[in-house]
Scaffold this active site. Structure first.
Site, PDB file in Angstrom:
ATOM      1  CB  CYS A  58      -1.092   0.032   1.062  1.00 45.59           C
ATOM      2  SG  CYS A  58      -0.172   0.115   2.685  1.00 45.59           S
ATOM      3  CG  ASP A  64      -7.385   2.056  -0.785  1.00 47.26           C
ATOM      4  OD1 ASP A  64      -6.477   1.340  -1.651  1.00 47.26           O
ATOM      5  OD2 ASP A  64      -7.457   1.677   0.282  1.00 47.26           O
ATOM      6  CG  HIS A  79      -4.504   1.039   4.257  1.00 45.50           C
ATOM      7  ND1 HIS A  79      -3.735   0.422   3.181  1.00 45.50           N
ATOM      8  CD2 HIS A  79      -5.588   1.550   3.434  1.00 45.50           C
ATOM      9  CE1 HIS A  79      -4.188   0.259   1.973  1.00 45.50           C
ATOM     10  NE2 HIS A  79      -5.337   1.280   2.318  1.00 45.50           N
TER      11      HIS A  79
END
Length: 616
Positions: free
Chosen positions: A148, A192, A175
């Site tokens: 990520c 995202d 994250h």
């Protein structure tokens, strides 16, 4: 001692944030931005953005609408072009590897800010593969892989490269993602890149079951605490915010923001302060707004299953499917009906000429190749020349008058060049052609298939389903549920194979209602269902088709099917309605069970087409 403790708290929080302050400044580098833009198929994404808007009925979007749509296509493209890495394959034999701890960065790795070097030993040849965790997005444009951190780092550079105001979002529970300011929405929007999900800030708390504490936005003009955007459980989150006091955190953010803005003009400072106040008010409103429990959000998809389970971020399909709903949607599919109807003069002429099947198929394959060449040309100036060398091309030119209706349905026209050749080019809005081309490709495939199985082309063969006339279109659709963003209910009426309707909780019962507009009423004489691209276990098996002549207050059974199976993907199955005549203004499909309800909680369908009796 208390002063030392407070100082250590402050230092701990600052150490989490400050590296990212330097990180986001790299996104402002013109060389990095230019390198990023060169890797993006801009024309294709612009076309996809305009198609997405057109499918919602918006053929004349504003600049803000276009920019918003392009950003979403950039997100979807990035999701497909970047690779998630759990454990890298062996760089010697490409087999699986297992972690062997950490290494030390060499000079070439340090050049691109690889602060961590993970080592992995091959299970087969024992070779050690290095996995540098690069922090310079310039290097990530080349490697296009990571977790990520790399995904959000590289994607945020892409957003800045195309002029979007962007922020890197740091979640202290491990994250990272992106926010962009959408002028169309008038606010910051969550994106995202790992998941390909946008504008769903409750994804982590509601979908992944994350226990959030601090969510910090870092941009070139400052740092912001945006935790309230990502929770509806502020009091629970507040109980976990124990690294420092709220006043100390606010002071840290205020000081870093001041440093970031020290060279900002007074006018710009006023604009930034105004936006800060607006965002603070928005965050407070979002906290007090009611959570829509009907919105279904998925568990984490990126990373392997065991890793997601270890982080408590895995949600099963059964859990995900527990809540789902969808709004009333309008079908923008008149072009699909026009294309289907436009094949009538073509096939009639094939019969009139008494062409055998192989010759007819050669003609249609030639037409398909001409359209492929057209599709491969720049979408704003599409044009292709017909090379009249093959028998199929010569026959096509001879039959061009009978293709006129079809070309018109595609917003295309025929032109003769100065060299005497025949060309096909745009007749009007290029977006209309872009929307229609996938439909005609799939319609051609179906027609070729049906000609192949019809025995012989005669007047008796000029019937449905060889000719799909009088398809009902432009209705209003409502369903028991849908999956965002790629499984919405109108996808089943768009005439293409690339989309589908997915009902997350439809395996043992769901429904879809199609209502006609402008006081229309039709007698349904036939319908087609097409299987979706994957997951045969989610194909419908048993269903009931009903009609209503009072807008859905009362329903009458028109057809019922039991134990139907689709043998292949994209298979069309046709059903004639033999019930008593009913002029209806609404139709309902009640799907009772899927092919294997034990294996899935979902139902999915590639397409539904409804055909009316010809009036008069």
């Amino acid at each position: 001692m208390m002063q030392q403790f407070a100082a250590s708290e402050t230092e701990q929080v600052e150490q989490r944030i400050r590296p990212y302050v330097d990180q986001v400044l790299m996104y402002e580098d013109p060389h990095r931005q230019e390198a990023a833009r060169k890797t993006v198929p801009v024309d294709k994404l612009e076309e996809k953005a305009l198609i997405a808007l057109a499918r919602e009925g918006n053929f004349k979007p504003t600049k803000n609408e276009q920019d918003h749509a392009f950003l979403l296509q950039l997100l979807f493209w990035f999701k497909q072009s970047f690779r998630w890495v759990n454990a890298p394959p062996c760089d010697s034999c490409n087999n699986e590897t297992v972690s062997q701890g950490m290494g030390v960065a060499n000079p070439s790795e340090s050049l691109y800010r690889a602060s961590r070097i993970e080592l992995y030993r091959c299970k087969l040849c024992s070779n050690v593969t290095r996995f540098p965790r690069y922090n310079d997005p310039m290097k990530l444009l080349e490697t296009r892989k990571g977790r990520c951190g790399e995904w959000a780092n590289c994607f945020t550079l892409y957003c800045r490269a195309f002029g979007y105001e962007s922020r890197l979002i740091l979640d202290f529970t491990d994250h990272v993602w992106t926010e962009c300011f959408s002028s169309y929405l008038g606010r910051w929007m969550h994106l995202d890149p790992c998941e390909g999900i946008f504008d769903n800030p409750l994804l982590y708390e509601k979908g992944w079951n994350k226990k959030l504490n601090y969510v910090i936005a870092i941009a070139k003009d400052g740092v912001y605490d945006v935790t309230k955007r990502y929770t509806k459980k502020w009091h629970d989150v507040l109980s976990r915010r124990v690294l420092t006091t709220e006043s100390t955190l606010a002071a840290i953010i205020f000081n870093i923001r001041g440093e970031c803005r020290k060279n900002t003009t007074p006018e710009m400072l006023l604009n930034l302060d105004k936006r800060d106040r607006s965002e603070a008010e928005e965050l407070e409103r979002s906290l007090s707004s009611k959570d829509d429990a009907s919105i279904s959000l998925p568990g984490r998809q990126s990373g392997d299953r065991e890793w997601r389970i270890s982080r408590s971020e895995f949600v099963s399909d059964d859990q995900y499917a527990s809540n789902s709903s969808c709004p009333l949607r309008r079908c923008v599919d008149e072009h699909v009906t026009k294309i289907y109807n436009a094949f009538f003069p073509v096939v009639c002429e094939l019969v009139e000429k008494s062409l055998d099947k192989s010759r007819a198929i050669e003609l249609l394959e030639t037409f398909k190749m001409i359209l492929v060449n057209l599709k491969n040309s720049p979408f704003k100036t599409r044009r292709t020349t017909i090379n009249a060398v093959s028998n199929g091309a010569r026959l096509f030119i001879e039959m061009l008058p009978h293709f006129a209706q079809l070309l018109n349905a595609l917003s295309l026209k025929r032109e003769s060049s100065v060299k005497g050749t025949t060309e096909i080019c745009l007749a009007s809005d290029p977006v209309k052609t872009s929307v229609a081309l996938p439909v005609v490709f799939h319609a051609l495939d179906d027609l070729i298939y049906n000609i192949n199985i019809c025995g012989k082309l005669t007047k008796e063969s000029l019937s449905w389903p060889l000719l799909k006339l009088n398809r009902i279109c432009s209705g209003i659709v409502l369903a028991s549920g849908e999956e965002l963003p790629f499984g919405i209910v109108t996808s089943t009426f768009d005439g293409t194979r690339m989309s589908k309707w997915k009902e997350p909780n439809g395996a043992t019962g769901c429904w879809i209602i199609y209502k006609l507009i402008d006081n229309q009423k039709h007698e349904l004489v036939a319908y087609e269902l097409m299987s979706a691209n994957d997951a045969p276990e989610a194909d419908p098996m048993d269903w009931v088709v009903e009609g209503s002549d009072d807008g859905g207050s009362t329903w009458h059974i028109l057809d019922k099917q039991i134990s139907q199976t689709f043998d292949t993907r994209f298979q069309r199955k046709t059903f004639e309605v033999k019930s008593p005549t009913l002029l209806a203004n609404a139709f309902r499909f009640r799907f009772l069970v899927v092919r294997d309800a034990k294996a899935t909680s979902q139902l999915q369908i590639g397409s539904i087409d409804l055909y009316a009796r010809k009036s008069g």
